[in-house]
Design a protein around this motif. Structure first.
Motif, mmCIF file in Angstrom:
data_model
loop_
_atom_site.group_PDB
_atom_site.id
_atom_site.type_symbol
_atom_site.label_atom_id
_atom_site.label_comp_id
_atom_site.label_asym_id
_atom_site.label_seq_id
_atom_site.Cartn_x
_atom_site.Cartn_y
_atom_site.Cartn_z
ATOM 1 N N ARG A 55 98.621 49.939 -39.181
ATOM 2 C CA ARG A 55 100.049 50.165 -39.388
ATOM 3 C C ARG A 55 100.374 50.367 -40.858
ATOM 4 O O ARG A 55 101.205 51.215 -41.217
ATOM 5 N N MET B 96 94.998 45.890 -36.503
ATOM 6 C CA MET B 96 96.259 46.541 -36.145
ATOM 7 C C MET B 96 97.204 46.605 -37.343
ATOM 8 O O MET B 96 97.830 47.645 -37.608
ATOM 9 N N ASN B 97 97.290 45.490 -38.085
ATOM 10 C CA ASN B 97 98.160 45.468 -39.257
ATOM 11 C C ASN B 97 97.670 46.440 -40.329
ATOM 12 O O ASN B 97 98.485 47.091 -41.001
ATOM 13 N N VAL C 238 90.900 37.583 -31.533
ATOM 14 C CA VAL C 238 92.315 37.970 -31.501
ATOM 15 C C VAL C 238 92.844 38.172 -32.917
ATOM 16 O O VAL C 238 93.538 39.153 -33.209
ATOM 17 N N GLU C 239 92.523 37.226 -33.803
ATOM 18 C CA GLU C 239 92.973 37.336 -35.193
ATOM 19 C C GLU C 239 92.381 38.577 -35.864
ATOM 20 O O GLU C 239 93.069 39.271 -36.627
ATOM 21 N N ASP D 38 89.740 33.121 -30.125
ATOM 22 C CA ASP D 38 90.887 33.145 -31.045
ATOM 23 C C ASP D 38 90.563 33.964 -32.291
ATOM 24 O O ASP D 38 91.431 34.689 -32.809
ATOM 25 N N ASP E 118 91.504 41.365 -34.358
ATOM 26 C CA ASP E 118 92.204 42.546 -33.816
ATOM 27 C C ASP E 118 93.581 42.706 -34.454
ATOM 28 O O ASP E 118 94.014 43.836 -34.725
ATOM 29 N N LEU E 119 94.259 41.579 -34.689
ATOM 30 C CA LEU E 119 95.568 41.644 -35.346
ATOM 31 C C LEU E 119 95.448 42.189 -36.765
ATOM 32 O O LEU E 119 96.300 42.963 -37.221
#
Length: 239
Positions: free
Chosen positions: A204, A200-201, A193-194, A190, A196-197
Protein backbone atom coordinates in the motif's frame (compact mmCIF):
# COMPACT_ATOMS: atom_id res chain seq x y z
CA UNK A 1 2.55 -18.95 38.44
CA UNK A 2 4.05 -15.66 37.37
CA UNK A 3 2.30 -12.31 37.21
CA UNK A 4 -0.30 -13.04 39.86
CA UNK A 5 -0.15 -10.03 42.16
CA UNK A 6 -3.50 -10.58 43.91
CA UNK A 7 -1.91 -11.27 47.32
CA UNK A 8 0.36 -8.24 47.02
CA UNK A 9 -2.47 -5.93 45.94
CA UNK A 10 -4.72 -7.22 48.72
CA UNK A 11 -1.94 -6.65 51.28
CA UNK A 12 -1.41 -3.09 50.05
CA UNK A 13 -5.10 -2.41 50.66
CA UNK A 14 -5.53 -4.44 53.86
CA UNK A 15 -2.49 -3.23 55.84
CA UNK A 16 -3.55 0.46 55.88
CA UNK A 17 -7.14 -0.62 56.60
CA UNK A 18 -6.01 -2.71 59.57
CA UNK A 19 -3.88 0.16 60.90
CA UNK A 20 -6.80 2.57 60.60
CA UNK A 21 -9.10 0.19 62.51
CA UNK A 22 -6.45 -0.29 65.19
CA UNK A 23 -5.92 3.47 65.58
CA UNK A 24 -9.67 4.13 65.79
CA UNK A 25 -10.08 1.32 68.30
CA UNK A 26 -7.20 2.46 70.52
CA UNK A 27 -7.65 6.24 70.36
CA UNK A 28 -11.31 6.91 69.62
CA UNK A 29 -13.15 3.98 71.18
CA UNK A 30 -10.58 3.55 73.96
CA UNK A 31 -10.96 -0.25 74.17
CA UNK A 32 -8.61 -2.66 75.93
CA UNK A 33 -5.21 -3.04 74.21
CA UNK A 34 -5.77 -6.73 73.42
CA UNK A 35 -9.12 -5.96 71.83
CA UNK A 36 -7.47 -3.14 69.87
CA UNK A 37 -5.06 -5.64 68.35
CA UNK A 38 -7.88 -8.06 67.61
CA UNK A 39 -9.86 -5.26 65.96
CA UNK A 40 -6.84 -4.33 63.84
CA UNK A 41 -6.36 -7.95 62.72
CA UNK A 42 -10.07 -8.19 61.99
CA UNK A 43 -9.91 -5.02 59.90
CA UNK A 44 -6.98 -6.46 57.97
CA UNK A 45 -8.85 -9.71 57.30
CA UNK A 46 -12.07 -8.02 56.28
CA UNK A 47 -10.17 -5.83 53.81
CA UNK A 48 -7.73 -8.48 52.58
CA UNK A 49 -10.11 -11.29 51.61
CA UNK A 50 -12.44 -9.39 49.24
CA UNK A 51 -9.53 -7.37 47.77
CA UNK A 52 -7.56 -10.57 47.10
CA UNK A 53 -10.60 -12.29 45.60
CA UNK A 54 -11.40 -9.37 43.28
CA UNK A 55 -7.77 -9.06 42.15
CA UNK A 56 -7.49 -12.83 41.63
CA UNK A 57 -10.71 -12.94 39.59
CA UNK A 58 -9.44 -10.13 37.37
CA UNK A 59 -6.22 -12.08 36.88
CA UNK A 60 -8.21 -15.19 35.89
CA UNK A 61 -10.38 -13.12 33.56
CA UNK A 62 -7.25 -11.82 31.87
CA UNK A 63 -5.93 -15.38 31.47
CA UNK A 64 -9.37 -16.62 30.31
CA UNK A 65 -9.26 -19.47 32.85
CA UNK A 66 -11.60 -20.67 35.58
CA UNK A 67 -10.37 -20.93 39.15
CA UNK A 68 -10.34 -24.75 39.00
CA UNK A 69 -8.35 -24.70 35.75
CA UNK A 70 -5.86 -22.26 37.25
CA UNK A 71 -5.36 -24.43 40.35
CA UNK A 72 -4.93 -27.58 38.25
CA UNK A 73 -2.31 -25.97 36.00
CA UNK A 74 -0.53 -24.61 39.06
CA UNK A 75 -0.38 -28.13 40.55
CA UNK A 76 0.96 -29.54 37.27
CA UNK A 77 3.68 -26.86 37.18
CA UNK A 78 4.67 -27.66 40.78
CA UNK A 79 5.05 -31.35 39.88
CA UNK A 80 7.00 -30.45 36.74
CA UNK A 81 9.44 -28.37 38.80
CA UNK A 82 10.05 -31.35 41.07
CA UNK A 83 10.94 -33.39 37.99
CA UNK A 84 13.29 -30.65 36.75
CA UNK A 85 15.06 -30.64 40.14
CA UNK A 86 15.62 -34.38 39.75
CA UNK A 87 16.83 -33.84 36.20
CA UNK A 88 19.26 -31.18 37.38
CA UNK A 89 20.65 -33.41 40.10
CA UNK A 90 21.28 -36.18 37.55
CA UNK A 91 24.19 -34.13 36.14
CA UNK A 92 26.30 -35.55 38.99
CA UNK A 93 26.10 -39.04 37.46
CA UNK A 94 27.12 -38.11 33.90
CA UNK A 95 30.26 -39.89 32.73
CA UNK A 96 30.55 -38.92 29.04
CA UNK A 97 30.36 -35.78 26.94
CA UNK A 98 27.68 -37.19 24.62
CA UNK A 99 25.44 -37.96 27.60
CA UNK A 100 26.12 -34.50 29.03
CA UNK A 101 25.01 -32.88 25.78
CA UNK A 102 21.90 -35.05 25.56
CA UNK A 103 20.80 -34.30 29.14
CA UNK A 104 21.59 -30.61 28.67
CA UNK A 105 19.46 -30.44 25.51
CA UNK A 106 16.56 -32.24 27.20
CA UNK A 107 16.80 -29.98 30.25
CA UNK A 108 16.77 -26.89 28.04
CA UNK A 109 13.62 -28.04 26.21
CA UNK A 110 11.92 -28.88 29.51
CA UNK A 111 12.74 -25.50 31.04
CA UNK A 112 11.51 -23.69 27.94
CA UNK A 113 8.13 -25.45 28.00
CA UNK A 114 7.62 -24.89 31.73
CA UNK A 115 8.65 -21.24 31.51
CA UNK A 116 6.26 -20.67 28.60
CA UNK A 117 3.35 -22.18 30.52
CA UNK A 118 4.22 -20.06 33.56
CA UNK A 119 4.06 -16.95 31.39
CA UNK A 120 0.85 -18.03 29.63
CA UNK A 121 -1.02 -20.82 31.50
CA UNK A 122 -3.33 -21.34 28.52
CA UNK A 123 -0.36 -22.92 26.73
CA UNK A 124 -0.76 -25.86 29.10
CA UNK A 125 -3.57 -27.31 27.00
CA UNK A 126 -1.32 -27.59 23.93
CA UNK A 127 1.32 -29.62 25.85
CA UNK A 128 -0.75 -31.73 28.26
CA UNK A 129 1.05 -34.90 27.19
CA UNK A 130 4.34 -33.31 28.25
CA UNK A 131 3.08 -32.71 31.80
CA UNK A 132 1.09 -35.95 32.12
CA UNK A 133 3.66 -38.45 30.86
CA UNK A 134 6.57 -37.32 28.68
CA UNK A 135 8.44 -35.32 31.33
CA UNK A 136 8.21 -37.97 34.04
CA UNK A 137 9.20 -40.72 31.60
CA UNK A 138 12.22 -38.72 30.44
CA UNK A 139 13.42 -38.01 33.98
CA UNK A 140 12.96 -41.60 35.18
CA UNK A 141 14.76 -43.01 32.14
CA UNK A 142 17.68 -40.57 32.44
CA UNK A 143 18.11 -41.28 36.15
CA UNK A 144 18.15 -45.07 35.69
CA UNK A 145 20.39 -44.90 32.61
CA UNK A 146 23.01 -42.67 34.25
CA UNK A 147 22.97 -44.71 37.46
CA UNK A 148 23.53 -47.99 35.61
CA UNK A 149 26.03 -46.46 33.17
CA UNK A 150 28.45 -45.53 35.97
CA UNK A 151 28.35 -49.03 37.49
CA UNK A 152 31.58 -51.03 36.85
CA UNK A 153 31.85 -54.56 35.53
CA UNK A 154 29.01 -54.46 33.03
CA UNK A 155 28.42 -57.52 30.86
CA UNK A 156 28.07 -57.40 27.09
CA UNK A 157 24.30 -57.82 27.35
CA UNK A 158 24.10 -54.96 29.88
CA UNK A 159 26.11 -52.68 27.62
CA UNK A 160 23.73 -53.49 24.75
CA UNK A 161 20.74 -52.67 26.95
CA UNK A 162 22.29 -49.34 27.94
CA UNK A 163 22.96 -48.52 24.30
CA UNK A 164 19.35 -49.29 23.39
CA UNK A 165 18.17 -47.19 26.33
CA UNK A 166 20.25 -44.28 25.10
CA UNK A 167 18.61 -44.58 21.67
CA UNK A 168 15.20 -44.46 23.35
CA UNK A 169 16.33 -41.34 25.23
CA UNK A 170 17.18 -39.67 21.94
CA UNK A 171 13.66 -40.57 20.77
CA UNK A 172 12.32 -39.00 23.96
CA UNK A 173 14.27 -35.87 23.16
CA UNK A 174 12.61 -35.70 19.74
CA UNK A 175 9.22 -36.18 21.40
CA UNK A 176 9.89 -33.28 23.76
CA UNK A 177 10.96 -31.15 20.80
CA UNK A 178 7.67 -32.08 19.13
CA UNK A 179 5.81 -30.93 22.27
CA UNK A 180 7.62 -27.61 22.13
CA UNK A 181 6.93 -27.16 18.41
CA UNK A 182 3.24 -27.91 18.93
CA UNK A 183 3.08 -25.36 21.74
CA UNK A 184 4.68 -22.69 19.53
CA UNK A 185 2.44 -23.44 16.55
CA UNK A 186 -0.07 -20.70 17.38
CA UNK A 187 2.77 -18.20 17.85
CA UNK A 188 4.12 -19.03 14.41
CA UNK A 189 0.63 -18.59 12.96
CA UNK A 190 0.43 -15.16 14.60
CA UNK A 191 3.87 -14.40 13.19
CA UNK A 192 2.69 -15.31 9.69
CA UNK A 193 -0.30 -12.99 10.10
CA UNK A 194 1.97 -10.15 11.20
CA UNK A 195 4.30 -10.84 8.27
CA UNK A 196 1.38 -10.72 5.82
CA UNK A 197 0.24 -7.42 7.34
CA UNK A 198 3.73 -5.99 6.91
CA UNK A 199 3.74 -7.04 3.24
CA UNK A 200 0.26 -5.54 2.70
CA UNK A 201 1.28 -2.27 4.35
CA UNK A 202 4.47 -2.15 2.28
CA UNK A 203 2.48 -2.72 -0.94
CA UNK A 204 0.00 0.00 0.00
CA UNK A 205 2.84 2.38 0.82
CA UNK A 206 4.41 1.73 -2.60
CA UNK A 207 1.08 2.39 -4.33
CA UNK A 208 0.55 5.61 -2.38
CA UNK A 209 4.09 6.70 -3.22
CA UNK A 210 3.50 5.92 -6.92
CA UNK A 211 0.28 7.99 -6.90
CA UNK A 212 2.07 10.84 -5.14
CA UNK A 213 4.97 10.73 -7.60
CA UNK A 214 2.46 10.76 -10.46
CA UNK A 215 0.74 13.83 -9.03
CA UNK A 216 4.05 15.60 -8.51
CA UNK A 217 5.04 14.78 -12.08
CA UNK A 218 1.81 16.25 -13.41
CA UNK A 219 2.26 19.36 -11.28
CA UNK A 220 5.79 19.83 -12.65
CA UNK A 221 4.50 19.47 -16.23
CA UNK A 222 1.74 22.02 -15.56
CA UNK A 223 4.27 24.43 -14.05
CA UNK A 224 6.49 24.11 -17.10
CA UNK A 225 3.53 24.72 -19.41
CA UNK A 226 2.52 27.79 -17.42
CA UNK A 227 6.05 29.15 -17.57
CA UNK A 228 6.20 28.59 -21.35
CA UNK A 229 2.84 30.29 -21.83
CA UNK A 230 4.00 33.27 -19.79
CA UNK A 231 7.18 33.54 -21.86
CA UNK A 232 5.14 33.43 -25.10
CA UNK A 233 2.83 36.15 -23.79
CA UNK A 234 5.82 38.36 -22.95
CA UNK A 235 7.32 37.80 -26.38
CA UNK A 236 3.96 38.58 -27.99
CA UNK A 237 3.77 41.83 -26.04
CA UNK A 238 7.34 42.65 -26.99
CA UNK A 239 8.56 42.77 -23.45
Amino acid sequence: MKRNFSHFIASVIAVPAGLVVWLLSSNVLDIHMFLDVVAGIGGFGVSYLPAQRISHNKHLEKLKLTNSEYKYIKEQLAQAKEHTNRLRSSYMNIRSLKDAKMVFDINRIVKTIISSVEDDPRQFYSVQQFFHSNLETAVNTIEKYLYLYKMPGKSKNERIQLHETRLSMLELKRTLQSNLSHMNQSSYQDLNVERDLIKMNATRAKKRQAVLDNKLGKQKINLKRNEKSKVKEKLHRGE
